[in-house]
Design a protein around this motif. Structure first.
Motif, PDB file in Angstrom:
ATOM      1  N   ALA A  58      -7.782  -0.238  -0.565  1.00 15.76           N
ATOM      2  CA  ALA A  58      -8.898   0.284  -1.101  1.00 15.76           C
ATOM      3  C   ALA A  58      -8.553   1.388  -2.051  1.00 15.76           C
ATOM      4  CB  ALA A  58      -9.908   0.778  -0.064  1.00 15.76           C
ATOM      5  N   ASN A  59      -7.542   2.287  -1.509  1.00 11.39           N
ATOM      6  CA  ASN A  59      -7.093   3.483  -2.503  1.00 11.39           C
ATOM      7  C   ASN A  59      -6.542   2.870  -3.734  1.00 11.39           C
ATOM      8  OD1 ASN A  59      -7.779   5.364  -0.683  1.00 11.39           O
ATOM      9  ND2 ASN A  59      -5.698   5.406   0.366  1.00 11.39           N
ATOM     10  N   LEU A  60      -5.734   1.902  -3.727  1.00  8.88           N
ATOM     11  CA  LEU A  60      -5.080   1.317  -5.030  1.00  8.88           C
ATOM     12  C   LEU A  60      -6.390   0.689  -5.791  1.00  8.88           C
ATOM     13  CD1 LEU A  60      -2.271  -0.679  -3.499  1.00  8.88           C
ATOM     14  CD2 LEU A  60      -1.959   1.445  -4.993  1.00  8.88           C
ATOM     15  N   ALA A 118      -0.167  -1.224  -9.301  1.00  7.21           N
ATOM     16  CA  ALA A 118      -0.391  -1.287  -7.970  1.00  7.21           C
ATOM     17  C   ALA A 118       0.724  -1.813  -7.177  1.00  7.21           C
ATOM     18  CB  ALA A 118      -1.797  -1.585  -7.478  1.00  7.21           C
ATOM     19  N   LEU A 119       1.220  -0.683  -6.221  1.00  4.16           N
ATOM     20  CA  LEU A 119       2.376  -1.241  -5.606  1.00  4.16           C
ATOM     21  C   LEU A 119       1.923  -0.851  -4.000  1.00  4.16           C
ATOM     22  CD1 LEU A 119       5.229  -0.302  -7.815  1.00  4.16           C
ATOM     23  CD2 LEU A 119       4.458  -2.492  -7.349  1.00  4.16           C
ATOM     24  N   ARG A 120       2.426  -1.576  -2.950  1.00  4.49           N
ATOM     25  CA  ARG A 120       2.056  -1.108  -1.598  1.00  4.49           C
ATOM     26  C   ARG A 120       3.153  -0.480  -0.939  1.00  4.49           C
ATOM     27  NH1 ARG A 120      -1.188  -5.106   1.304  1.00  4.49           N
ATOM     28  NH2 ARG A 120      -1.797  -3.116   2.287  1.00  4.49           N
ATOM     29  N   SER A 121       4.096   0.021  -1.312  1.00  7.79           N
ATOM     30  CA  SER A 121       5.267   0.453  -0.760  1.00  7.79           C
ATOM     31  C   SER A 121       6.257   1.281  -1.440  1.00  7.79           C
ATOM     32  CB  SER A 121       6.136  -0.410   0.310  1.00  7.79           C
ATOM     33  OG  SER A 121       6.951  -1.420  -0.505  1.00  7.79           O
ATOM     34  N   GLY A 122       7.257   2.328  -0.854  1.00  9.88           N
ATOM     35  CA  GLY A 122       8.035   2.798  -1.604  1.00  9.88           C
ATOM     36  C   GLY A 122       9.179   1.688  -1.911  1.00  9.88           C
ATOM     37  N   LYS A 123       9.479   0.726  -1.045  1.00  8.45           N
ATOM     38  CA  LYS A 123      10.486  -0.207  -1.420  1.00  8.45           C
ATOM     39  C   LYS A 123      10.192  -1.072  -2.489  1.00  8.45           C
ATOM     40  CE  LYS A 123      13.014  -4.170   0.432  1.00  8.45           C
ATOM     41  NZ  LYS A 123      13.451  -4.690  -0.908  1.00  8.45           N
ATOM     42  N   ALA A 124       8.724  -1.547  -2.754  1.00  7.53           N
ATOM     43  CA  ALA A 124       8.205  -2.080  -3.769  1.00  7.53           C
ATOM     44  C   ALA A 124       8.332  -1.244  -4.970  1.00  7.53           C
ATOM     45  CB  ALA A 124       7.042  -2.477  -3.327  1.00  7.53           C
ATOM     46  N   LEU A 125       8.223   0.036  -4.985  1.00  2.69           N
ATOM     47  CA  LEU A 125       8.303   0.981  -6.167  1.00  2.69           C
ATOM     48  C   LEU A 125       9.822   0.609  -6.919  1.00  2.69           C
ATOM     49  CD1 LEU A 125       7.544   3.144  -8.082  1.00  2.69           C
ATOM     50  CD2 LEU A 125       8.114   4.615  -6.213  1.00  2.69           C
ATOM     51  N   LEU A 126      10.564   1.064  -5.914  1.00  5.98           N
ATOM     52  CA  LEU A 126      11.991   0.829  -6.288  1.00  5.98           C
ATOM     53  C   LEU A 126      12.533  -0.414  -6.671  1.00  5.98           C
ATOM     54  CD1 LEU A 126      13.729   2.903  -3.193  1.00  5.98           C
ATOM     55  CD2 LEU A 126      13.002   4.038  -5.545  1.00  5.98           C
ATOM     56  N   ASP A 127      12.009  -1.510  -6.268  1.00  7.96           N
ATOM     57  CA  ASP A 127      12.193  -2.846  -6.924  1.00  7.96           C
ATOM     58  C   ASP A 127      11.690  -2.898  -8.408  1.00  7.96           C
ATOM     59  OD1 ASP A 127      13.551  -3.325  -4.625  1.00  7.96           O
ATOM     60  OD2 ASP A 127      12.038  -4.562  -3.924  1.00  7.96           O
ATOM     61  N   TYR A 128      10.301  -2.615  -8.093  1.00  7.62           N
ATOM     62  CA  TYR A 128       9.768  -2.511  -9.533  1.00  7.62           C
ATOM     63  C   TYR A 128      10.346  -1.802 -10.848  1.00  7.62           C
ATOM     64  CZ  TYR A 128       6.079  -1.902 -13.280  1.00  7.62           C
ATOM     65  OH  TYR A 128       5.525  -1.952 -14.405  1.00  7.62           O
ATOM     66  N   ILE A 129      10.760  -0.583 -10.433  1.00  5.19           N
ATOM     67  CA  ILE A 129      11.443   0.292 -11.430  1.00  5.19           C
ATOM     68  C   ILE A 129      12.957  -0.617 -12.074  1.00  5.19           C
ATOM     69  CG2 ILE A 129      12.867   2.448 -11.711  1.00  5.19           C
ATOM     70  CD1 ILE A 129      10.216   3.674 -10.258  1.00  5.19           C
ATOM     71  N   THR A 130      13.667  -0.989 -10.795  1.00  6.16           N
ATOM     72  CA  THR A 130      14.905  -1.574 -11.054  1.00  6.16           C
ATOM     73  C   THR A 130      14.716  -2.723 -12.210  1.00  6.16           C
ATOM     74  OG1 THR A 130      15.714  -1.051  -8.988  1.00  6.16           O
ATOM     75  CG2 THR A 130      16.918  -2.981  -9.927  1.00  6.16           C
ATOM     76  N   LYS A 131      13.462  -3.492 -12.037  1.00  8.52           N
ATOM     77  CA  LYS A 131      13.333  -4.774 -12.593  1.00  8.52           C
ATOM     78  C   LYS A 131      12.719  -4.398 -14.109  1.00  8.52           C
ATOM     79  CE  LYS A 131      12.951  -7.800  -8.713  1.00  8.52           C
ATOM     80  NZ  LYS A 131      12.035  -8.365  -7.939  1.00  8.52           N
ATOM     81  N   ASN A 132      11.697  -3.589 -14.149  1.00 10.81           N
ATOM     82  CA  ASN A 132      10.921  -3.137 -15.200  1.00 10.81           C
ATOM     83  C   ASN A 132      10.874  -1.835 -16.034  1.00 10.81           C
ATOM     84  OD1 ASN A 132       9.056  -5.484 -14.981  1.00 10.81           O
ATOM     85  ND2 ASN A 132       8.881  -4.623 -12.771  1.00 10.81           N
ATOM     86  N   GLY A 133      12.071  -0.823 -15.469  1.00  9.88           N
ATOM     87  CA  GLY A 133      12.136   0.445 -16.193  1.00  9.88           C
ATOM     88  C   GLY A 133      11.338   1.505 -15.824  1.00  9.88           C
ATOM     89  N   ILE A 135      -2.728  15.395  -5.179  1.00  6.78           N
ATOM     90  CA  ILE A 135      -3.876  15.025  -5.307  1.00  6.78           C
ATOM     91  C   ILE A 135      -4.409  14.566  -3.982  1.00  6.78           C
ATOM     92  CG2 ILE A 135      -5.825  13.459  -6.356  1.00  6.78           C
ATOM     93  CD1 ILE A 135      -3.708  13.096  -8.927  1.00  6.78           C
ATOM     94  N   LYS A 136      -5.390  15.067  -3.581  1.00  3.44           N
ATOM     95  CA  LYS A 136      -6.165  14.701  -2.222  1.00  3.44           C
ATOM     96  C   LYS A 136      -6.950  13.455  -2.388  1.00  3.44           C
ATOM     97  CE  LYS A 136      -4.798  19.057  -0.564  1.00  3.44           C
ATOM     98  NZ  LYS A 136      -3.614  19.133   0.056  1.00  3.44           N
ATOM     99  N   LYS A 137      -6.945  13.044  -1.117  1.00  6.04           N
ATOM    100  CA  LYS A 137      -7.583  11.836  -0.744  1.00  6.04           C
ATOM    101  C   LYS A 137      -8.835  12.062   0.191  1.00  6.04           C
ATOM    102  CE  LYS A 137      -3.947   9.125   0.303  1.00  6.04           C
ATOM    103  NZ  LYS A 137      -3.446   8.008   0.600  1.00  6.04           N
ATOM    104  N   PRO A 138      -9.941  11.642   0.086  1.00  6.35           N
ATOM    105  CA  PRO A 138     -10.411  10.606  -0.704  1.00  6.35           C
ATOM    106  C   PRO A 138     -10.392  11.195  -2.389  1.00  6.35           C
ATOM    107  CG  PRO A 138     -12.519  11.343   0.496  1.00  6.35           C
ATOM    108  CD  PRO A 138     -10.864  12.057   0.931  1.00  6.35           C
ATOM    109  N   PHE A 139     -10.295  10.336  -3.168  1.00  2.00           N
ATOM    110  CA  PHE A 139     -10.231  10.737  -4.651  1.00  2.00           C
ATOM    111  C   PHE A 139     -11.663  11.107  -5.150  1.00  2.00           C
ATOM    112  CE2 PHE A 139      -7.166   7.226  -4.430  1.00  2.00           C
ATOM    113  CZ  PHE A 139      -5.933   7.826  -4.519  1.00  2.00           C
ATOM    114  N   VAL A 140     -11.648  12.207  -6.154  1.00  3.90           N
ATOM    115  CA  VAL A 140     -12.784  12.657  -6.740  1.00  3.90           C
ATOM    116  C   VAL A 140     -12.412  12.212  -8.350  1.00  3.90           C
ATOM    117  CG1 VAL A 140     -14.105  14.708  -7.687  1.00  3.90           C
ATOM    118  CG2 VAL A 140     -13.276  14.772  -5.362  1.00  3.90           C
ATOM    119  N   PRO A 141     -13.124  11.168  -8.752  1.00 11.42           N
ATOM    120  CA  PRO A 141     -12.731  10.564  -9.960  1.00 11.42           C
ATOM    121  C   PRO A 141     -12.478  11.270 -11.029  1.00 11.42           C
ATOM    122  CG  PRO A 141     -14.553   9.397  -9.113  1.00 11.42           C
ATOM    123  CD  PRO A 141     -14.344  10.706  -8.004  1.00 11.42           C
ATOM    124  N   GLU A 142     -13.132  12.357 -11.145  1.00  9.99           N
ATOM    125  CA  GLU A 142     -12.847  13.528 -12.514  1.00  9.99           C
ATOM    126  C   GLU A 142     -11.685  14.149 -12.050  1.00  9.99           C
ATOM    127  OE1 GLU A 142     -15.928  13.632 -10.667  1.00  9.99           O
ATOM    128  OE2 GLU A 142     -17.010  12.176 -12.008  1.00  9.99           O
TER     129      GLU A 142
END
Length: 132
Positions: free
Chosen positions: A7-9, A25-40, A99-106
């Motif tokens: 929902a936050n994503l 949108a990524l769902r974990s720290g591991k997914a982030l590291l994998d994404y950066i390794t593959k995509n820069g 940035i605090k959640k829940p997000f204030v859009p502005e």
């Protein structure tokens, strides 16, 4: 953006997309590291603190130990906590903002824009200094 809460994503993705920003949108720290390794390196990372398997602080530590282009990616932590120790730790690890959640859009859109503008100006100044 990295958050284990779908929902936050979705909410943040809609807010940032409305500001003409492309969001991955990524769902974990591991997914982030994998994404950066593959995509820069992305222009900016929005990183949740509380996630299973690898929390945001550990993901940040690992990012900062990677090659310079990746280690210098600006990071904004996302949190629902009002914990001063978490904020202090995040800033000491190199986060640019919280940035605090829940997000204030502005607020979300403005802080992300300001961070990107700041990084762009910093890079321009650095390039200009090298030329001189």
């Amino acid at each position: 953006m990295v958050d284990d809460d779908t929902a936050n994503l979705q909410v943040a993705g809609r807010i940032l997309s409305s500001g003409n920003m492309r969001v991955t949108a990524l769902r974990s720290g591991k997914a982030l590291l994998d994404y950066i390794t593959k995509n820069g390196a992305p222009d900016l990372i929005l990183l949740d603190i509380n996630m299973p398997e690898m929390d945001g602080f550990e993901a940040m530590r690992r990012l900062r130990n990677m090659e310079r282009e990746i280690a210098d990616i600006p990071v904004i932590f996302l949190t629902a906590d009002e914990n001063a120790e978490s904020e202090s730790l995040g800033l000491s690890l190199g986060a640019m903002d919280f940035i605090k959640k829940p997000f204030v859009p502005e607020v979300l859109l403005t802080r992300v824009r300001h961070t990107i503008e700041l990084i762009t100006l910093r890079r321009s100044l650095s390039d200009e200094a090298e030329r001189k």
